[in-house]
Design an enzyme around this catalytic site. Structure first.
Site, short mmCIF file in Angstrom:
data_model
loop_
_atom_site.label_atom_id
_atom_site.label_comp_id
_atom_site.label_asym_id
_atom_site.label_seq_id
_atom_site.Cartn_x
_atom_site.Cartn_y
_atom_site.Cartn_z
N ASP A 400 0.83 -1.20 0.00
CA ASP A 400 0.00 0.00 0.00
C ASP A 400 0.87 1.26 0.00
O ASP A 400 1.97 1.29 0.55
CB ASP A 400 -0.90 -0.01 1.24
CG ASP A 400 -1.83 1.17 1.31
OD1 ASP A 400 -2.69 1.29 0.42
OD2 ASP A 400 -1.69 1.99 2.23
N GLU A 453 0.89 -0.57 -5.15
CA GLU A 453 -0.08 0.50 -5.36
C GLU A 453 0.74 1.78 -5.49
O GLU A 453 1.14 2.38 -4.50
CB GLU A 453 -1.07 0.62 -4.20
CG GLU A 453 -2.15 1.64 -4.49
CD GLU A 453 -2.62 2.41 -3.27
OE1 GLU A 453 -3.68 3.03 -3.35
OE2 GLU A 453 -1.90 2.44 -2.26
#
Length: 721
Positions: A400, A453
């Site tokens: 993330d 990401e």
């Protein structure tokens, strides 16, 4: 009264819980008068040492609970009288020698201990025949660290730890302690100040929030997954990911979240039936606040407690594998919350975080940033990654907020950030960490996925680390997502002016290895649902969504869809509610669900739709410039000998008769998918299943087809031969 063999200053330090070297005064000590045993048992009425048949009653040295007495050589157990008839027998924690090996300490201090999850934290084990739990924690600047819990009345005087100065590690073995015990660490900071009780950064299990203690996990109950180590070329495999928030996919009675066992009973067969290849869970690492969806974790080694104990999560992964589903976990090495019981100022100093808020504080999320310049911090995070990949056998991690890690000026204005050593904005420490992470995973488990990401144009995200890249297997294509969603939200009347938003992704589609995400981020914070983004009346909304899914599943790049998208969820996602499964009573919603299932089936059956996702040889435009009609047509091609696929999208509500597109071969072509089919809720306009091509060149191809294009629809055709 003072003990004749024990310095009064040491007695004061023990009873005031400020002694930094308890093994120098507690346990069996050789003195000029023989072997003296000293124990600190606040609250005890009396203590005896039992050596075989010999029982020695220790004398009280201090009313705070310090006892001492001369004992014979050899092993012994303590018999402790707590009053009210409660007698406890146990080995003495201070009779055990050094616990961690010199090699462990060397690797820990070097920051390269790849099995750190089984080295630090609370490890049930047997030492010298005594069952118990070994505790170890990194707190180099603390003056004293104690293990506290229900088992010692949360009294920091009872179980102070030994410091191994070589690595700043504190250790202690507490005999006869069993899995299920609740504990924390009590620390004195470098100035001698008592810190808030700290949870164990390396705990395998934690209490359910709002409780914050760590739990000794029953490690033996966690099934060990079979070892897998064969390299896999994921680029040429079909990957269709169903992204799930475990707490809100479905709810039980009283709107209660499901545990891993019940969730697995429902979710696994559903994902298999829908044809997805992987489940991806929003972070399931322990986190104090459910509203963070797991993106502010504190327990990087512990599954989130409300879903069940660690062995239940391990069984969930096992069941997925038995059903043919891979498991991907979202993982957050960028930042952590500042809760007092967590990592913040862990030993009274900024240990895991940066000391300068210009480097160490995320204003967007009110969180602290890991100091990846410290080898011990990198070791914790890489150890966490390996823990999920190897100990639980998950198939991949989606890292993330990579963009926030790569740039020192991320979300900061001029003067609010610290340049790197060369004066630039790149975060060199984070880059080195991500490269190290990818190298270790490639070496230890080369069959697992590492997905980024990453929302910027940072070069080489999916290039190998040894070639100067970050080493990820795939990168989320955020640009594709934003461009195409903006196009789809535009009224079809005006889409001609935004034609390039659908074609621009192909300009850079092969610069990285991409995954196309329609993630949870697009259905929260006032953004509505995917269906809600679509323009037009109710029929057009559903038609737009079906056509968009057809475009996505045939576009180069692996696929990811957040839960609810496949049933055309109408409302925005709410993490405190389950999905609106009742919508499937409506044929329009059921039609979208069937469409996604059929797209997954075609995607997995037709190599041309996935084999060359990252190669320009796998894609060719047929119609790229028909902005006036908002039509796109393209060819997908697999390896040599695989059947090509023609995709045509009509993003207006106007049917188009006699529309010519170029194709690589003449002859008959089958219409194998039509998002306007009646079974999906469409108007059932199309080409009757079969079209005969002409040997007439068109759009740069040697042959052509003349088609009927349904309104707001995607059709897929393949040669009939």
């Amino acid at each position: 009264m003072a003990d004749q063999h024990l310095d009064p200053g040491a007695i004061s330090a023990l009873v005031e819980a400020r002694h930094g070297d308890p093994f120098s005064v507690l346990g069996p000590q050789e003195t000029g008068h023989g072997r003296e045993l000293r124990v600190m048992m606040p609250g005890a009425m009396g203590v005896q040492a039992v050596s075989g048949d010999q029982v020695t009653t220790l004398r009280p040295v201090h009313e705070a609970g310090l006892f001492a007495g001369m004992i014979p050589p050899g092993p012994y157990v303590l018999r402790i009288d707590w009053g009210n008839g409660e007698i406890q027998e146990t080995e003495d924690p201070y009779s055990f020698g050094l616990l961690l090996s010199d090699f462990d300490l060397y690797l820990l201090s070097e920051g390269t201990h790849q099995d750190i999850a089984s080295c630090l934290g609370a490890q049930p084990m047997t030492i010298d025949g005594a069952p118990g739990v070994r505790f170890a924690v990194w707190a180099p600047n603390a003056r004293r660290v104690s293990v506290v819990g229900d088992f010692n009345s949360w009294d920091g005087r009872r179980n102070p730890m030994r410091k191994r100065y070589e690595a700043g590690i504190w250790e202690l073995f507490i005999p006869r302690l069993a899995p299920g015990a609740v504990y924390k660490y009590e620390l004195l900071g470098p100035q001698g100040n008592l810190l808030p009780l700290k949870s164990d950064p390396f705990a395998w299990q934690v209490e359910p929030p709002p409780a914050t203690a760590s739990v000794v996990a029953d490690v033996a109950a966690i099934p060990v997954p079979p070892r897998r180590s064969r390299p896999v070329n994921h680029v040429v495999e079909p990957i269709s990911v169903y992204e799930v928030h475990a707490s809100s996919w479905a709810r039980g009675d009283g709107n209660m979240a499901l545990g891993w066992e019940e969730l697995g009973d429902k979710l696994i067969p559903y994902a298999v039936e829908m044809g997805f290849t992987h489940l991806e869970f929003l972070p399931i690492m322990a986190h104090p606040f459910g509203g963070s969806w797991g993106y502010q974790p504190l327990g990087q080694f512990a599954p989130h407690a409300p879903f069940g104990p660690p062995e239940h999560f391990a069984r969930m992964v096992q069941r997925c594998h038995e059903a043919g589903l891979g498991v991907i976990l979202d993982w957050v090495p960028a930042h952590f919350p500042s809760d007092q019981h967590g990592l913040a100022m862990f030993d009274g100093t900024p240990l895991y975080e940066h000391s300068d808020p210009k480097e160490g504080f995320h204003r967007d999320w009110n969180t602290l940033i890991y100091n990846l310049g410290r080898r011990e911090v990198r070791n914790l995070l890489i150890g966490s990654a390996l823990h999920w990949l190897e100990r639980y056998g998950v198939d991949g991690l989606r890292v993330d907020a990579v963009a926030s890690m790569l740039y020192r000026d991320y979300s900061r204005n001029e003067g609010e950030w610290v340049p790197n050593i060369y004066g630039g904005r790149e975060n060199l420490e984070s880059i080195a960490f991500l490269q190290e992470l990818s190298r270790v995973i490639q070496q230890r488990c080369p069959d697992r996925l590492l997905i980024a990401e990453e929302s910027t144009a940072f070069p080489g995200v999916t290039r190998k680390a040894d070639e100067g890249g970050l080493g990820f297997d795939f990168k989320w294509n955020m640009g594709w997502m934003h461009d195409t969603l903006h196009y789809m939200q535009t009224d079809p009347l005006y889409r001609r002016h935004h034609h390039g938003e659908m074609t621009f992704g192909l300009v850079y589609a092969f610069s990285e290895k991409f995954m196309l995400p329609l993630s949870h981020d697009e259905v929260v914070h006032g953004k509505g649902s995917l269906l809600g983004k679509m323009p037009g009346d109710e029929w057009q909304k559903f038609a737009n969504l079906r056509a968009y899914f057809g475009f996505m599943w045939t576009h180069p790049g692996k696929k990811l869809l957040f839960m609810g998208g496949e049933i055309a969820q109408e409302r925005e996602w709410n993490h405190d509610r389950g999905l609106d499964w009742y919508l499937l009573d409506d044929p329009r919603h059921a039609g979208v669900q069937r469409l996604v299932r059929d797209l997954n089936r075609l995607y997995r059956q037709i190599p041309a739709l996935y084999q060359r996702d990252s190669s320009p040889e796998g894609f060719a435009w047929s119609v790229i410039d028909d902005a006036a009609n908002s039509v796109f047509a393209y060819i997908r091609m697999g390896e040599e000998g695989e059947t090509p696929v023609l995709v045509v999208c009509n993003f207006t509500p106007v049917p188009r008769e006699g529309y010519t597109v170029g194709v690589p071969v003449a002859g008959e072509w089958k219409e194998i998918f039509n998002s306007d089919a009646a079974i999906y809720g469409g108007s059932n306009l199309g080409n009757g299943g079969l079209v005969r091509g002409a040997e007439e060149a068109s759009h740069g191809h040697p042959a052509s087809l003349t088609l009927t294009l349904p309104p707001l629809a995607t059709i897929i055709l393949t040669p009939a031969g």
